[in-house]
Design a protein around this motif. Structure first.
Motif, PDB file in Angstrom:
ATOM      1  N   ALA A  22      24.506 -14.626  87.740  1.00 48.69           N
ATOM      2  CA  ALA A  22      23.598 -15.583  87.462  1.00 48.69           C
ATOM      3  C   ALA A  22      23.197 -15.017  86.441  1.00 48.69           C
ATOM      4  CB  ALA A  22      22.074 -15.920  87.273  1.00 48.69           C
ATOM      5  N   MET A  23      23.583 -13.517  86.105  1.00 51.60           N
ATOM      6  CA  MET A  23      23.340 -13.050  84.748  1.00 51.60           C
ATOM      7  C   MET A  23      24.433 -13.282  83.918  1.00 51.60           C
ATOM      8  SD  MET A  23      21.104  -9.262  85.622  1.00 51.60           S
ATOM      9  CE  MET A  23      19.788  -9.058  85.746  1.00 51.60           C
ATOM     10  N   ARG A  24      25.253 -12.829  84.422  1.00 49.90           N
ATOM     11  CA  ARG A  24      26.871 -12.737  83.970  1.00 49.90           C
ATOM     12  C   ARG A  24      26.927 -14.109  83.023  1.00 49.90           C
ATOM     13  NH1 ARG A  24      29.160  -8.553  82.964  1.00 49.90           N
ATOM     14  NH2 ARG A  24      29.691  -6.579  84.351  1.00 49.90           N
ATOM     15  N   THR A  25      27.133 -15.535  84.761  1.00 51.51           N
ATOM     16  CA  THR A  25      26.888 -16.607  84.109  1.00 51.51           C
ATOM     17  C   THR A  25      26.308 -16.892  82.744  1.00 51.51           C
ATOM     18  OG1 THR A  25      27.589 -17.332  86.251  1.00 51.51           O
ATOM     19  CG2 THR A  25      26.859 -19.318  84.644  1.00 51.51           C
ATOM     20  N   LYS A  68      24.147 -14.053  65.964  1.00 53.91           N
ATOM     21  CA  LYS A  68      23.974 -12.803  66.052  1.00 53.91           C
ATOM     22  C   LYS A  68      23.347 -12.319  68.145  1.00 53.91           C
ATOM     23  CE  LYS A  68      21.756  -8.339  64.261  1.00 53.91           C
ATOM     24  NZ  LYS A  68      22.214  -8.205  63.696  1.00 53.91           N
ATOM     25  N   PRO A  69      21.541 -13.345  67.995  1.00 55.32           N
ATOM     26  CA  PRO A  69      20.370 -13.398  68.686  1.00 55.32           C
ATOM     27  C   PRO A  69      21.062 -13.599  70.016  1.00 55.32           C
ATOM     28  CG  PRO A  69      19.779 -14.439  66.804  1.00 55.32           C
ATOM     29  CD  PRO A  69      21.060 -13.881  66.746  1.00 55.32           C
ATOM     30  N   LYS A  70      22.579 -14.687  70.034  1.00 55.61           N
ATOM     31  CA  LYS A  70      22.987 -15.102  71.280  1.00 55.61           C
ATOM     32  C   LYS A  70      23.888 -13.196  71.870  1.00 55.61           C
ATOM     33  CE  LYS A  70      22.879 -20.324  70.769  1.00 55.61           C
ATOM     34  NZ  LYS A  70      21.802 -20.450  71.539  1.00 55.61           N
ATOM     35  N   SER A  73      22.816  -7.686  76.066  1.00 59.89           N
ATOM     36  CA  SER A  73      21.676  -7.487  77.098  1.00 59.89           C
ATOM     37  C   SER A  73      22.168  -7.966  78.580  1.00 59.89           C
ATOM     38  CB  SER A  73      20.540  -7.523  76.829  1.00 59.89           C
ATOM     39  OG  SER A  73      19.385  -7.045  77.079  1.00 59.89           O
ATOM     40  N   LEU A  74      22.091  -8.764  78.882  1.00 57.74           N
ATOM     41  CA  LEU A  74      22.668  -9.305  80.506  1.00 57.74           C
ATOM     42  C   LEU A  74      23.764  -8.999  80.733  1.00 57.74           C
ATOM     43  CD1 LEU A  74      22.310 -12.887  79.722  1.00 57.74           C
ATOM     44  CD2 LEU A  74      20.046 -12.085  81.286  1.00 57.74           C
ATOM     45  N   ASP A  90      33.125  -5.736  71.208  1.00 59.01           N
ATOM     46  CA  ASP A  90      31.730  -5.001  69.889  1.00 59.01           C
ATOM     47  C   ASP A  90      31.552  -3.409  70.089  1.00 59.01           C
ATOM     48  OD1 ASP A  90      30.062  -6.389  70.966  1.00 59.01           O
ATOM     49  OD2 ASP A  90      30.780  -8.113  69.965  1.00 59.01           O
ATOM     50  N   ARG A  91      30.333  -3.583  69.262  1.00 54.64           N
ATOM     51  CA  ARG A  91      29.835  -2.003  69.639  1.00 54.64           C
ATOM     52  C   ARG A  91      28.334  -2.784  70.675  1.00 54.64           C
ATOM     53  NH1 ARG A  91      27.194   0.592  65.023  1.00 54.64           N
ATOM     54  NH2 ARG A  91      29.577   0.726  64.490  1.00 54.64           N
ATOM     55  N   SER A  92      28.433  -3.402  71.014  1.00 54.29           N
ATOM     56  CA  SER A  92      26.887  -3.852  71.506  1.00 54.29           C
ATOM     57  C   SER A  92      27.606  -4.172  72.953  1.00 54.29           C
ATOM     58  CB  SER A  92      26.356  -5.515  70.737  1.00 54.29           C
ATOM     59  OG  SER A  92      27.461  -5.958  71.570  1.00 54.29           O
ATOM     60  N   SER A  93      28.612  -4.440  73.040  1.00 53.01           N
ATOM     61  CA  SER A  93      29.426  -5.054  74.349  1.00 53.01           C
ATOM     62  C   SER A  93      30.138  -3.745  74.670  1.00 53.01           C
ATOM     63  CB  SER A  93      29.639  -5.872  74.485  1.00 53.01           C
ATOM     64  OG  SER A  93      30.805  -6.164  73.503  1.00 53.01           O
ATOM     65  N   LYS A  94      30.018  -2.818  73.988  1.00 47.45           N
ATOM     66  CA  LYS A  94      31.214  -1.342  74.975  1.00 47.45           C
ATOM     67  C   LYS A  94      31.021  -0.898  75.854  1.00 47.45           C
ATOM     68  CE  LYS A  94      33.562   2.124  72.835  1.00 47.45           C
ATOM     69  NZ  LYS A  94      33.383   3.220  71.585  1.00 47.45           N
ATOM     70  N   GLU A  95      29.530  -0.272  76.120  1.00 46.50           N
ATOM     71  CA  GLU A  95      29.149   0.307  77.375  1.00 46.50           C
ATOM     72  C   GLU A  95      29.547  -0.966  78.431  1.00 46.50           C
ATOM     73  OE1 GLU A  95      25.172   1.607  78.813  1.00 46.50           O
ATOM     74  OE2 GLU A  95      25.917   2.914  77.660  1.00 46.50           O
ATOM     75  N   ALA A  96      28.824  -1.585  78.641  1.00 44.36           N
ATOM     76  CA  ALA A  96      28.650  -3.436  79.777  1.00 44.36           C
ATOM     77  C   ALA A  96      30.598  -3.452  79.713  1.00 44.36           C
ATOM     78  CB  ALA A  96      28.144  -4.319  79.100  1.00 44.36           C
ATOM     79  N   ASP A  97      31.189  -3.394  79.084  1.00 43.73           N
ATOM     80  CA  ASP A  97      32.389  -3.238  79.189  1.00 43.73           C
ATOM     81  C   ASP A  97      33.358  -2.482  79.981  1.00 43.73           C
ATOM     82  OD1 ASP A  97      32.622  -6.337  78.163  1.00 43.73           O
ATOM     83  OD2 ASP A  97      32.969  -5.653  76.491  1.00 43.73           O
TER      84      ASP A  97
END
Length: 428
Positions: free
Chosen positions: A180-183, A201-203, A209-210, A324-331
């Motif tokens: 659900a989070m990834r979707t 940007k907010p999205k 975060s998700l 990008d910087r915001s998703s680097k750790e999740a990736d």
């Protein structure tokens, strides 16, 4: 006239440029729509394994057909591909669960029958007239000990099963939450890709975060999966096999006790009956050996190759994501998850082959099975398969450790402790 030609040329060039821009915009819209449809399709993947495999393959194919020049859309595309291929690999592995269980059972039964055959071969030729001199007392003692062992193993199984059920239930619930989070994250990124950077940007922030939360949950799922697959489930399966084997052994020994008592009264028929029994065991050994080898080199080998190919695709997709910087750790966590999945699949394969080779080798040493002469060729094939699986597992583990180490901080320490089996870091 010359001026008119120049004006026509300029008009044509402007029209071509406009056409290219319109085509890019159309491709962008098609890509956004395709990603949205793929995200929605993930929610409708059926629970049945064969149907799920078919649906996930279809989703993966549609995602691979997307063409877009947008960096953000490509990143979303490859993130979804990683997610889809990881799920597909899980379903592929699950589709072979029955064959893996059958292989374990065949190997365990082979072990029991070969031991009984060795005992029977040793007794052949004895000229005895009482159950005691025929080994009846030893068989009765073995039966009592085996019956007690059976009861103890059954208690172990009954104690471990609830714990395993809780792990499965926790992982099922967590997997639903992650999906659900990834979707939702994919939908947010798709929406963000369709607007300008400020409005999107907010999205993107919410999506990152998700993704981060989902990755943390997935890390815990993988830890539990590793615990289930490498420890809890394997322990439970081995106990179940041993419980069944002990029960079968008790039945065999009961029949053997009766037969020994009868043989004591029919001395003339002892060798004939013993040879008949040994011949039946020899036939059973040959059948079980063929079944085990066919499973290992046939459907299980094919399933392993399919699963690993799918996991490699997931790893490639994860590598193609331009974070990008915001998703680097999740990736980065997705890359780690993929390598852990590869490690677990390869480790399971190597473990099954190692156990099977040990049992098949013992059977071949008896020299009773008609197919024992083929063992040298079969052993070479299985040895190469084991070495390949073991190397793949070690390589994936090393890659996962390297990726986890590059994260830094508490999450890196936690992942590293899970990978090397050490206790997690203490909380301050």
């Amino acid at each position: 006239m010359r001026c008119s030609c120049l004006l026509l040329s300029a008009a044509f060039a402007a029209l071509s440029l406009t056409s290219c821009e319109n085509q890019d915009a159309a491709n962008h819209r098609d890509a956004v729509k395709a990603i949205e449809m793929a995200s929605a399709s993930l929610l409708d993947v059926p629970p049945m394994n064969d149907q799920a495999i078919s649906s996930l393959k279809s989703i993966s194919k549609s995602l691979r057909g997307i063409r877009s020049s947008s960096r953000e859309l490509k990143a979303t595309q490859y993130r979804l591909l990683s997610l889809v291929d990881l799920q597909l690999a899980g379903h592929l592995r699950q589709s072979a669960a029955a064959n893996r269980a059958k292989a374990f059972t065949s190997a365990a039964t082979l072990d029991d029958v070969s031991s009984a055959a060795a005992l029977q071969e040793g007794r052949l030729g004895q000229r005895a007239s009482t159950p005691s001199t025929l080994g009846g007392d030893a068989i009765a003692d073995a039966r009592m000990a085996t019956a007690q062992a059976h009861q103890g193993l059954q208690r172990q199984y009954d104690q471990k099963q609830p714990s395993l059920d809780r792990l499965h239930a926790a992982n099922t619930a967590a997997s639903s939450e992650v999906l659900a989070m990834r979707t939702k994250a994919a939908q947010l990124l798709s929406e963000a890709a369709g607007v300008n950077a400020i409005m999107g940007k907010p999205k993107r922030t919410e999506a990152a975060s998700l993704e981060h939360r989902a990755a943390m949950i997935e890390a815990e799922i993988e830890r539990r999966n590793a615990e289930v697959e490498l420890h809890a489930q394997m322990d439970l399966d081995h106990i179940a096999i041993r419980v069944d084997g002990a029960k079968q052994t008790v039945d065999v020994l009961d029949g053997e006790i009766t037969r020994v008592e009868s043989l004591a009264n029919k001395r003339r028929n002892f060798n004939t009956a013993g040879e008949t029994t040994l011949a039946a065991m020899s036939t059973q050994l040959a059948e079980l050996s063929d079944t085990l080898v066919d499973l290992l080199t046939g459907p299980l080998a094919d399933n392993y190759q399919s699963t690993m190919a799918t996991l490699e695709q997931a790893a490639q997709s994860a590598t193609k994501v331009k974070s990008d910087r915001s998703s680097k750790e999740a990736d980065q966590l997705v890359k780690i998850q993929t390598q852990v999945a590869i490690m677990n699949a390869a480790t399971s394969r190597a473990s099954l082959i190692s156990y099977s080779m040990q049992v098949l080798g013992a059977v071949a040493d008896l020299g009773l099975s008609p197919g024992a002469g083929k063992w040298s060729e079969t052993r070479q094939v299985l040895q190469q398969d084991w070495e390949s699986s073991d190397t793949t597992a070690a390589k994936a583990r090393a890659e996962a450790i390297s990726l986890a180490g590059s994260l830094g901080g508490e999450i890196s320490a936690t992942l590293l402790s899970q990978l090397d089996g050490s206790p997690p870091p203490k909380q301050d």
